[in-house]
Enzyme design. Structure first.
Site, PDB file in Angstrom:
ATOM      1  N   SER A 122       0.822  -1.209   0.000  1.00 15.57           N
ATOM      2  CA  SER A 122       0.000   0.000   0.000  1.00 15.57           C
ATOM      3  C   SER A 122       0.853   1.255   0.000  1.00 15.57           C
ATOM      4  CB  SER A 122      -0.973   0.018   1.177  1.00 15.57           C
ATOM      5  OG  SER A 122      -0.422  -0.527   2.307  1.00 15.57           O
ATOM      6  N   HIS A 143      -3.228  -3.276  -6.037  1.00 14.44           N
ATOM      7  CA  HIS A 143      -3.596  -2.780  -4.700  1.00 14.44           C
ATOM      8  C   HIS A 143      -5.079  -3.013  -4.451  1.00 14.44           C
ATOM      9  CE1 HIS A 143      -3.762   0.827  -1.711  1.00 14.44           C
ATOM     10  NE2 HIS A 143      -3.522  -0.306  -1.083  1.00 14.44           N
ATOM     11  N   GLU A 155      -6.503  -0.807  -7.486  1.00 11.73           N
ATOM     12  CA  GLU A 155      -5.589   0.138  -8.145  1.00 11.73           C
ATOM     13  C   GLU A 155      -4.517  -0.712  -8.818  1.00 11.73           C
ATOM     14  OE1 GLU A 155      -4.699   4.392  -6.137  1.00 11.73           O
ATOM     15  OE2 GLU A 155      -4.378   2.745  -4.767  1.00 11.73           O
ATOM     16  N   ASN A 193      -4.328   6.376  -1.135  1.00 12.59           N
ATOM     17  CA  ASN A 193      -3.831   6.918   0.132  1.00 12.59           C
ATOM     18  C   ASN A 193      -3.361   8.370   0.019  1.00 12.59           C
ATOM     19  OD1 ASN A 193      -4.321   4.799   1.939  1.00 12.59           O
ATOM     20  ND2 ASN A 193      -2.668   3.629   1.015  1.00 12.59           N
TER      21      ASN A 193
HETATM   22  N1  NAD Z   1      -4.734  -4.339   5.759  1.00 15.76           N
HETATM   23  C1  NAD Z   1      -5.128  -3.472   4.833  1.00 15.76           C
HETATM   24  O1  NAD Z   1      -6.153  -2.786   4.966  1.00 15.76           O
HETATM   25  C2  NAD Z   1      -4.345  -3.340   3.542  1.00 15.76           C
HETATM   26  C3  NAD Z   1      -4.958  -2.748   2.442  1.00 15.76           C
HETATM   27  C4  NAD Z   1      -4.269  -2.693   1.217  1.00 15.76           C
HETATM   28  C5  NAD Z   1      -2.993  -3.213   1.144  1.00 15.76           C
HETATM   29  N2  NAD Z   1      -2.394  -3.769   2.244  1.00 15.76           N
HETATM   30  C6  NAD Z   1      -1.047  -4.335   2.091  1.00 15.76           C
HETATM   31  O2  NAD Z   1      -1.149  -5.753   2.002  1.00 15.76           O
HETATM   32  C7  NAD Z   1       0.024  -6.369   2.537  1.00 15.76           C
HETATM   33  C8  NAD Z   1      -0.364  -7.366   3.599  1.00 15.76           C
HETATM   34  O3  NAD Z   1      -1.059  -6.690   4.628  1.00 15.76           O
HETATM   35  P1  NAD Z   1      -2.005  -7.457   5.664  1.00 15.76           P
HETATM   36  O4  NAD Z   1      -2.801  -6.396   6.341  1.00 15.76           O
HETATM   37  O5  NAD Z   1      -2.685  -8.590   4.983  1.00 15.76           O
HETATM   38  O6  NAD Z   1      -0.910  -8.043   6.672  1.00 15.76           O
HETATM   39  P2  NAD Z   1      -1.062  -9.253   7.722  1.00 15.76           P
HETATM   40  O7  NAD Z   1      -0.052  -9.010   8.763  1.00 15.76           O
HETATM   41  O8  NAD Z   1      -2.512  -9.418   8.100  1.00 15.76           O
HETATM   42  O9  NAD Z   1      -0.663 -10.549   6.863  1.00 15.76           O
HETATM   43  C9  NAD Z   1       0.621 -10.814   6.396  1.00 15.76           C
HETATM   44  C10 NAD Z   1       0.796 -12.313   6.332  1.00 15.76           C
HETATM   45  O10 NAD Z   1       2.039 -12.586   5.701  1.00 15.76           O
HETATM   46  C11 NAD Z   1       2.611 -13.683   6.370  1.00 15.76           C
HETATM   47  N3  NAD Z   1       4.043 -13.740   6.080  1.00 15.76           N
HETATM   48  C12 NAD Z   1       5.079 -13.165   6.715  1.00 15.76           C
HETATM   49  N4  NAD Z   1       6.241 -13.497   6.120  1.00 15.76           N
HETATM   50  C13 NAD Z   1       5.909 -14.298   5.097  1.00 15.76           C
HETATM   51  C14 NAD Z   1       6.650 -14.989   4.122  1.00 15.76           C
HETATM   52  N5  NAD Z   1       7.972 -14.908   4.110  1.00 15.76           N
HETATM   53  N6  NAD Z   1       5.974 -15.747   3.198  1.00 15.76           N
HETATM   54  C15 NAD Z   1       4.632 -15.824   3.210  1.00 15.76           C
HETATM   55  N7  NAD Z   1       3.880 -15.197   4.153  1.00 15.76           N
HETATM   56  C16 NAD Z   1       4.516 -14.455   5.066  1.00 15.76           C
HETATM   57  C17 NAD Z   1       2.280 -13.465   7.826  1.00 15.76           C
HETATM   58  O11 NAD Z   1       2.410 -14.682   8.577  1.00 15.76           O
HETATM   59  C18 NAD Z   1       0.837 -12.988   7.713  1.00 15.76           C
HETATM   60  O12 NAD Z   1      -0.070 -14.072   7.741  1.00 15.76           O
HETATM   61  C19 NAD Z   1       0.904  -5.224   3.016  1.00 15.76           C
HETATM   62  O13 NAD Z   1       1.810  -4.893   2.009  1.00 15.76           O
HETATM   63  C20 NAD Z   1      -0.093  -4.091   3.239  1.00 15.76           C
HETATM   64  O14 NAD Z   1       0.495  -2.816   3.122  1.00 15.76           O
HETATM   65  C21 NAD Z   1      -3.055  -3.862   3.437  1.00 15.76           C
END
Ligand code: NAD
Length: 287
Positions: A122, A143, A155, A193
């Protein structure tokens, strides 16, 4: 590769976003290799996906009979080598450059040369992430919005190196998921954002300066501007720590003081008042 050549998709990370992304691909008919580092994260993700599919059945978006077929398309794995079978991979691991570097490097080595690698970041530069791989022309930002099964926007972020072919294929793939893709060039905060965070920040300044209470700020934006959620309710939903991190990326990346995170937001984060997830932010969620 034509978009119809994509049959199997790998989703790296089964957290909040990963399980939603995996859900929408499987529902659209793709085989999904869902990878996380430990089995318990995969179990949690499959449980969430099951519940979300039930919700879709109740809403009539899916039939009860479709559900087992959707679930059968998942292959949850801890072994990274299993992703080699994917035609398209979406990375959704935590928003930390070191973790992204290691996961993208490994995925790049394992995937077939023609496979496309996408990141759901993000705030990290998609151009910088593309440069970490040997396939920068086959790298793109995808995204998704949270909650992924519900929100229609994707996006699609074109890094400096993304080829036209990769970009068009990703736009088409998002449409096949029933999403509305919007083309955006790589820049800090993309559009979502870059526009949303200054709104949330200004709402926080209104509270800090005593202009209005959080319910009053939110009421103005909901009933006056037709926003379905007030900016402070939304900030609590996103997580105030995440909001501050993104504002810092905008501030550093664009060098404009207008993106400086509101001191009240930073104080809330320092107090551990992170919004819904911690039970308190601009509002209290203890009950
Ligand atoms: N949460 C939101 O609202 C949102 C919205 C848009 C984009 N994002 C982006 O999405 C991405 C993930 O965010 P999230 O909120 O799902 O995070 P999260 O912490 O909920 O999930 C991340 C997952 O990745 C796993 N992980 C860690 N290392 C790993 C590896 N080496 N291989 C595979 N899995 C691994 C973790 O165990 C976890 O289950 C980030 O880049 C974030 O910026 C988040």
């Amino acid at each position: 590769m034509p978009v119809d050549g994509i049959k199997t998709v790998a989703v790296l990370g089964a957290g909040t976003m990963g399980n939603g992304i995996a859900h929408v691909f499987a529902r659209a008919g793709y085989h999904v290799i869902l990878r996380d580092v430990e089995q318990r994260y995969l179990d949690r993700a499959m449980e969430t996906i099951g519940k979300n599919l039930d919700r879709e059945v109740k809403k009539g978006k899916l039939t009860e009979a479709d559900k087992p077929a959707v679930l059968a398309r998942f292959r949850p794995v801890t072994d990274m080598a299993a992703i080699a079978a994917a035609d398209f991979a979406v990375e959704a691991v935590p928003e930390k450059l070191e973790i992204k570097r290691s996961v993208l490097g490994e995925a790049d080595r394992l995937l077939a040369p023609e496979a496309i690698l996408a990141s759901n970041t993000s705030s990290i530069s998609v151009t910088a992430l593309a440069a970490l791989t040997s396939r920068p022309d086959r790298f793109v930002g995808m995204h998704f919005m949270n909650p992924v099964p519900v929100m229609v926007l994707v996006e699609v972020i074109r890094a400096l190196q993304t080829s036209d072919q990769t970009f068009e294929l990703t736009m088409e793939l998002a449409r096949k998921l029933g999403k509305t893709p919007v083309a955006v060039n790589d820049a800090p905060g993309f559009v979502s954002n870059r526009v949303l965070m200054p709104l949330i920040n200004e709402a926080a300044y209104c509270v800090m300066e005593g202009v209005a209470t959080p319910p009053a700020v939110d009421a103005v934006m909901k009933s006056g501007m037709n926003h379905p959620m007030g900016p402070l309710e939304l900030a609590d939903f996103i997580g105030l720590d995440v909001c501050v991190d993104i504002l810092n990326v905008l501030h550093e990346g664009l060098g404009d003081p207008k993106y400086r995170a509101c001191p009240l937001l930073k104080n809330y984060v320092a107090a551990g008042w992170l919004g819904r997830k911690s039970g308190r932010g601009f509002y209290s969620y203890s009950s």
